[in-house]
Write a protein that holds these residues in place. Structure first.
Motif, PDB file in Angstrom:
ATOM      1  N   SER A 168       0.825  -1.221   0.000  1.00 24.63           N
ATOM      2  CA  SER A 168       0.000   0.000   0.000  1.00 24.63           C
ATOM      3  C   SER A 168       0.855   1.266   0.000  1.00 24.63           C
ATOM      4  CB  SER A 168      -0.899  -0.009   1.236  1.00 24.63           C
ATOM      5  OG  SER A 168      -0.098  -0.052   2.404  1.00 24.63           O
ATOM      6  N   ALA A 169       2.170   1.131  -0.192  1.00 27.51           N
ATOM      7  CA  ALA A 169       3.050   2.300  -0.173  1.00 27.51           C
ATOM      8  C   ALA A 169       2.580   3.349  -1.169  1.00 27.51           C
ATOM      9  CB  ALA A 169       4.486   1.881  -0.494  1.00 27.51           C
ATOM     10  N   LYS A 170       2.741   4.622  -0.801  1.00 26.11           N
ATOM     11  CA  LYS A 170       2.236   5.722  -1.632  1.00 26.11           C
ATOM     12  C   LYS A 170       3.322   6.223  -2.584  1.00 26.11           C
ATOM     13  CE  LYS A 170       1.110   9.989  -0.117  1.00 26.11           C
ATOM     14  NZ  LYS A 170       0.486  10.804   0.942  1.00 26.11           N
ATOM     15  N   HIS A 171       2.922   6.502  -3.797  1.00 26.73           N
ATOM     16  CA  HIS A 171       3.833   7.079  -4.781  1.00 26.73           C
ATOM     17  C   HIS A 171       4.053   8.554  -4.456  1.00 26.73           C
ATOM     18  CE1 HIS A 171       4.690   9.082  -8.677  1.00 26.73           C
ATOM     19  NE2 HIS A 171       5.500   8.053  -8.802  1.00 26.73           N
ATOM     20  N   LEU A 172       5.296   9.009  -4.569  1.00 24.60           N
ATOM     21  CA  LEU A 172       5.617  10.412  -4.277  1.00 24.60           C
ATOM     22  C   LEU A 172       5.835  11.168  -5.577  1.00 24.60           C
ATOM     23  CD1 LEU A 172       8.120   9.644  -1.392  1.00 24.60           C
ATOM     24  CD2 LEU A 172       5.812  10.581  -1.132  1.00 24.60           C
ATOM     25  N   GLN A 173       5.166  12.299  -5.722  1.00 20.57           N
ATOM     26  CA  GLN A 173       5.299  13.064  -6.969  1.00 20.57           C
ATOM     27  C   GLN A 173       6.576  13.881  -7.012  1.00 20.57           C
ATOM     28  OE1 GLN A 173       1.258  14.978  -7.298  1.00 20.57           O
ATOM     29  NE2 GLN A 173       1.588  14.178  -9.369  1.00 20.57           N
ATOM     30  N   GLN A 174       6.961  14.397  -5.831  1.00 21.97           N
ATOM     31  CA  GLN A 174       8.189  15.193  -5.782  1.00 21.97           C
ATOM     32  C   GLN A 174       8.896  14.969  -4.461  1.00 21.97           C
ATOM     33  OE1 GLN A 174       7.810  19.283  -7.038  1.00 21.97           O
ATOM     34  NE2 GLN A 174       9.798  19.859  -6.175  1.00 21.97           N
ATOM     35  N   VAL A 175      10.218  14.892  -4.522  1.00 17.34           N
ATOM     36  CA  VAL A 175      11.025  14.731  -3.310  1.00 17.34           C
ATOM     37  C   VAL A 175      12.174  15.731  -3.381  1.00 17.34           C
ATOM     38  CG1 VAL A 175      12.428  13.116  -1.951  1.00 17.34           C
ATOM     39  CG2 VAL A 175      10.494  12.252  -3.268  1.00 17.34           C
ATOM     40  N   PRO A 176      12.384  16.516  -2.326  1.00 21.80           N
ATOM     41  CA  PRO A 176      13.524  17.452  -2.342  1.00 21.80           C
ATOM     42  C   PRO A 176      14.851  16.690  -2.292  1.00 21.80           C
ATOM     43  CG  PRO A 176      11.988  17.933  -0.522  1.00 21.80           C
ATOM     44  CD  PRO A 176      11.612  16.604  -1.071  1.00 21.80           C
ATOM     45  N   TYR A 177      15.909  17.317  -2.810  1.00 22.23           N
ATOM     46  CA  TYR A 177      17.230  16.664  -2.852  1.00 22.23           C
ATOM     47  C   TYR A 177      17.654  16.090  -1.501  1.00 22.23           C
ATOM     48  CZ  TYR A 177      18.028  18.930  -7.402  1.00 22.23           C
ATOM     49  OH  TYR A 177      17.945  19.336  -8.693  1.00 22.23           O
ATOM     50  N   GLU A 178      17.508  16.882  -0.419  1.00 22.14           N
ATOM     51  CA  GLU A 178      18.017  16.440   0.897  1.00 22.14           C
ATOM     52  C   GLU A 178      17.342  15.151   1.346  1.00 22.14           C
ATOM     53  OE1 GLU A 178      16.965  19.470   0.159  1.00 22.14           O
ATOM     54  OE2 GLU A 178      17.939  21.029   1.352  1.00 22.14           O
ATOM     55  N   GLU A 179      16.041  15.094   1.126  1.00 14.65           N
ATOM     56  CA  GLU A 179      15.325  13.886   1.528  1.00 14.65           C
ATOM     57  C   GLU A 179      15.744  12.698   0.655  1.00 14.65           C
ATOM     58  OE1 GLU A 179      11.276  15.719   3.498  1.00 14.65           O
ATOM     59  OE2 GLU A 179      11.153  14.623   1.611  1.00 14.65           O
ATOM     60  N   MET A 180      15.913  12.940  -0.629  1.00 14.20           N
ATOM     61  CA  MET A 180      16.334  11.860  -1.520  1.00 14.20           C
ATOM     62  C   MET A 180      17.723  11.366  -1.122  1.00 14.20           C
ATOM     63  SD  MET A 180      14.886  10.145  -3.925  1.00 14.20           S
ATOM     64  CE  MET A 180      15.663   8.527  -3.799  1.00 14.20           C
ATOM     65  N   LEU A 181      18.592  12.290  -0.717  1.00 15.12           N
ATOM     66  CA  LEU A 181      19.917  11.896  -0.245  1.00 15.12           C
ATOM     67  C   LEU A 181      19.807  10.962   0.951  1.00 15.12           C
ATOM     68  CD1 LEU A 181      21.981  15.220  -0.351  1.00 15.12           C
ATOM     69  CD2 LEU A 181      22.395  13.136  -1.683  1.00 15.12           C
ATOM     70  N   GLU A 182      18.944  11.330   1.905  1.00 14.85           N
ATOM     71  CA  GLU A 182      18.783  10.495   3.102  1.00 14.85           C
ATOM     72  C   GLU A 182      18.197   9.132   2.725  1.00 14.85           C
ATOM     73  OE1 GLU A 182      19.935  10.962   5.995  1.00 14.85           O
ATOM     74  OE2 GLU A 182      19.934  13.073   6.564  1.00 14.85           O
ATOM     75  N   LEU A 183      17.222   9.140   1.834  1.00 15.65           N
ATOM     76  CA  LEU A 183      16.607   7.874   1.401  1.00 15.65           C
ATOM     77  C   LEU A 183      17.640   6.989   0.711  1.00 15.65           C
ATOM     78  CD1 LEU A 183      13.149   9.186   0.100  1.00 15.65           C
ATOM     79  CD2 LEU A 183      13.509   7.639   2.043  1.00 15.65           C
ATOM     80  N   ALA A 184      18.419   7.588  -0.210  1.00 21.33           N
ATOM     81  CA  ALA A 184      19.420   6.816  -0.942  1.00 21.33           C
ATOM     82  C   ALA A 184      20.489   6.300   0.016  1.00 21.33           C
ATOM     83  CB  ALA A 184      20.046   7.666  -2.041  1.00 21.33           C
TER      84      ALA A 184
END
Lengths: 421, 421
Positions: free
Chosen positions: A189-205
C-alpha cells in the motif's frame, strides 16, 4: 526546445525487443521537439557474465583491465540503441564515455568524475542527432586509461552530462515508476511520491532506497539538475527529485518515507579498556583499510571494570577484512574480542517535517515496540531516524513504521524484477 | 632481446581455458627474453552474436554503429588475456586500437590503416609490460570515430604494429600449423611448407588460401615484416612468410601449392552487340557499384550475328546486386540476357618456378582433363595459373593437380575447425 537527458537501466535493455521499445520512447521524445541525450547501462546480465569470465581467468583480476572489460558492455548496448533508433527513421550517434568527454580520476572500478567536456555531444546535437553516451565509464585525466564509476555509475554519467549540457531535466528510467513511501514489495500500500527534495532523496538513498544511488543525487543537488525517475515499462508520471526542504511549506507532508537496508553488518569490539584514544585507534585502523563505517555505538563506560564495548556497522562486503584488521590490534589495545554479526538490518524514517515535530522519535520507537522489534542502535539526523534491528524483523519493522505514520497510498504500485547499473 | 608481435584468432580464445593456454604461451615467450606485443581477435562467436543482435534491432545497421558495436568484442578478449597473464605472474596492459595509435581512414567496416603511432605501446614495453592490443579496430583520422578494418583485420593490426615497432617477427597463431601445398582437408597428404616468399603468399591468399588474408600479406611485404604462421594448439615450427621469389635458387621448389576458392559466382551477359565501348560500359557499371571482379572471358567475336558473350566472376555476396545493376542496362545496350551461376569453383596453382618452366600449363590442363574436369575460364599471372570449373568438381581438381605436380608430403596435417578474424 528543451534538452532532455534520459538514462535507461540494464533490465530495460536486456533483449532486442526491449531495446526497440526504448528506441520508441527516445524517438517520441525527439519528435515532441526535444534535443535528446541518452545514457544506457549494459544489457541485462552482461556485466555479471563478463565479471564471471574475468574470475575464471584470474580470481583477483587487475582493476584497470576490469574497467577495460566491463566498459565494453555499455558500448554494445549504446550502439544497439543507436541502430534501433535509426531503424525508426531518426538519426542517432553513439559515443564512449571518453568520446563524450567524461574525465575522471584514475581510481579504477570507482573513479570520480572530475570534469565533463561534452564538445562532441554538443556538436552532434546541433547537427540534429539523438546522442547516445555509454554510461558508467570515463577516461582518466592523467593516464588516459579507461575507468568505471562504480555502482550507480550510469545514473551519475547521466546527471553529470545533464549538468554539463545545462539540460532541462535528467530522466532516469528504471523498473519502478518512481519513489514510494516504502519499498512496495514490502508494503504493497506504499504511496507514490510526486516530488522529493534533494536532501530527503539523499537520506533515502543513503539509507537503502535503491531507486537512485547516493552519488547521483549528490551530483544533481550540487549542480541543480532536476531528476525525473520514471518507469521503463509505462507512462506514469514518475517522481521528480528537485528543490530544497527549505522550500516546503508547513502544510506539506511531514514524513516522506521509510527506507531499509540489508547490506550492513555489525562489528562489536568487547572489553575495550576505557582509556583516552583507544576508540580513535580502532576507527583509524578501519579507516586506513579504506572501509566506511555507518552507525556507531559506544556503551556507557564507567563500570567498575573500566572496560567498554564499541559497536559499529559497515557494509557486509568489508566485514571480514575489517575483522582481520582489528584482530591484529588485540595485543596492543588489550580488548577482549571482535564479534561479527551479519544478521542485522537497518530501517530509517526520512522527512523534513520531523525537524519541527518533536513527537516523531517517540512514535517511531513505540511503533517498533508494539511490533515486538528490539532496537540495537539508534542514529538520527535533522530529517532522519535510523535504527539497527535483527534482519528477520526488517519487513515487520518497515510495515509497522509505515502504518504508524499513516503513509498509505490509494493505488497499488507496479513492481518489476531486476534493476540497472 | 627480440621484439615479437603475436596474433591469436577467435577460436583460440573461445573459452576461459583456451585464454589461459594462450596466456601460458605469451608468458613463455616473455620469459625467453623477448618483448611481447599481442593482438587478439574477439572470442569465438562473439562477432557473430553481436551481428545477430544488430540485425534484430535494425536489418540495415548503420556502419558507424556496427564498428562501435563489434570493436567491443576485441576489447573484451584483450582485457581477459591481460588478466590471465597477470594471474601467471607477468605484467600486462591492454589497449584499444585507438589507444595503440592505429589511425585509419573513415571507411567504416572496411577502413584502411593510414598510420600507426604506437607511443603508448612503446612506453609500456619499456616499462616491462606485455602489451595487448585489440585487433581489427582503429580510430579515424578525421572524425575520431571508431573504425574496423574488415575481414582479416586483426592480422593486419598485428602486421602494422610489427612494422611500426620494427619488430623482429609477427607470429600469427591460427587453427593450422602453417601453409600447406593444398588444403589438408581436401588433400590429406598435402606437404607442410617451411617458408613461402611474399609474392607466392600473395597469390595463394588472393586465390582462396584462408590461412592469411591478402591485405595482411601486402602490408607485410611492403614493410618487410616476416610473418610466422603457427598453430595455437601445438609447438610445430609453422611457416615463415618472408623473402622474395627473386632470392630463390633454381634448385628450390618449382611449385609451391594448390589453392581453391568456393566464394565466387559467374555472370554471363549474352548476345552483347559487338560494338566498341559496350564491354567497357558493362564493366564500368559493375565498378560504379563498388564491386570487384576477378576473372574475365570475352568469347571470340566476329560471328555472323555480330554479337558476343561477356563472362566474369565476382564474389557471391555481390552477385545479386551486380545482376540487378546490369539488368538496368538491357534497354540501352541491347544485349540478350544476364545469366547468374553460383555453382562455380576456382582452383589455382602457384609457384615462382613456373616462370622458367614452360610445361607447367600443359601439365596443369592435362591433369584436369584426365580427371574429367572441364575448364570454363583460364587466367594466369607470372607465377600462377587459375581456372574456373564446376564447384562439385573442385575437390577432384585440387587432388588431381596436387598429384600431377608431386606435392605430397610425408606427414599428415593436423586440422582444427573454426578460424579467427
Amino acid at each position: 526546445m528543451a534538452l532532455v537527458v534520459q538514462k535507461y537501466g540494464g533490465s530495460s535493455l536486456e533483449s532486442a525487443d526491449r531495446i526497440k521499445r526504448v528506441a520508441d520512447r527516445i524517438v517520441r521524445t525527439r519528435k515532441e521537439g526535444n534535443d535528446v541525450v541518452v545514457v544506457c547501462s549494459a544489457m541485462g546480465d552482461t556485466t555479471d557474465e563478463l565479471t564471471d569470465l574475468a574470475q575464471q581467468v584470474n580470481p583477483v583480476p587487475p582493476e584497470r583491465e576490469m574497467d577495460m572489460l566491463l566498459t565494453a558492455g555499455e558500448r554494445i548496448s549504446n550502439a544497439l540503441v543507436a541502430m534501433a533508433i535509426e531503424s525508426k527513421g531518426a538519426e542517432a550517434i553513439s559515443f564512449t564515455g571518453s568520446q563524450a568527454g567524461v574525465i575522471t580520476t584514475a581510481a579504477h572500478q570507482n573513479a570520480r568524475i572530475i570534469d565533463v567536456t561534452p564538445g562532441r555531444v554538443r556538436q552532434a546535437l546541433d547537427e540534429g542527432y539523438i546522442v547516445l553516451v555509454a554510461g558508467f565509464q570515463g577516461v582518466a585525466q592523467d593516464t588516459k586509461d579507461i575507468t568505471t564509476l562504480g555502482r550507480g555509475g550510469s545514473d551519475t554519467t547521466a546527471v553529470a552530462l545533464a549538468a554539463a549540457l545545462n539540460a532541462d531535466v535528467c530522466e532516469i528510467y528504471t523498473d519502478v515508476d518512481g519513489v514510494y513511501t516504502a519499498d512496495p514489495r514490502i508494503v504493497p500500500s506504499a504511496k507514490h511520491l510526486q516530488q522529493v527534495p534533494y536532501e530527503e532523496m539523499l537520506e533515502l538513498a543513503a539509507t537503502g532506497a535503491k531507486v537512485l544511488m547516493l552519488r547521483c543525487v549528490e551530483y544533481a543537488r550540487r549542480y541543480g539538475v532536476p531528476i525525473h525517475v520514471r518507469s521503463s515499462y509505462n507512462s506514469k508520471p514518475g517522481t521528480l527529485v528537485t528543490g530544497s526542504v527549505e522550500d516546503l511549506s508547513v502544510e506539506q507532508a511531514m514524513i516522506t518515507g521509510v527506507s531499509h537496508d540489508r547490506s550492513e553488518a555489525k562489528i562489536t569490539v568487547t572489553g575495550v579498556p576505557d582509556n583516552l584514544g583507544v576508540a580513535g585507534k580502532i576507527f583509524r585502523t578501519v579507516a586506513d583499510a579504506e572501509i566506511d563505517i555507518d552507525m556507531v555505538l559506544q556503551n556507557v563506560s564507567g563500570t567498575s571494570s573500566g572496560r567498554t564495548d564499541i559497536t559499529f556497522t559497515l557494509s557486509k562486503t568489508n566485514g571480514p577484512r575489517a575483522v582481520s584488521e582489528l584482530e591484529k590490534l588485540k595485543g596492543e589495545l588489550g580488548f577482549e574480542q571482535v564479534r561479527y554479526d551479519d544478521h542485522v538490518g537497518k530501517v530509517s524514517l526520512v522527512g523534513a517535517g520531523m525537524r519541527s515535530h518533536p513527537g516523531v522519535t517517540a512514535t517511531f520507537c513505540e511503533a517498533l515496540a508494539n511490533a515486538g522489534v528490539n532496537i540495537e542502535i539508534i542514529n538520527t539526523s535533522e530529517i532522519r531516524i535510523s535504527v539497527l534491528i535483527r534482519d528477520e524483523e526488517l519487513d515487520t519493522a518497515v510495515r509497522a513504521i509505515h502504518e504508524a505514520f499513516e503513509l498509505d497510498g490509494d493505488e497499488e504500485a507496479v513492481v518489476y524484477a531486476g534493476s540497472g547499473r
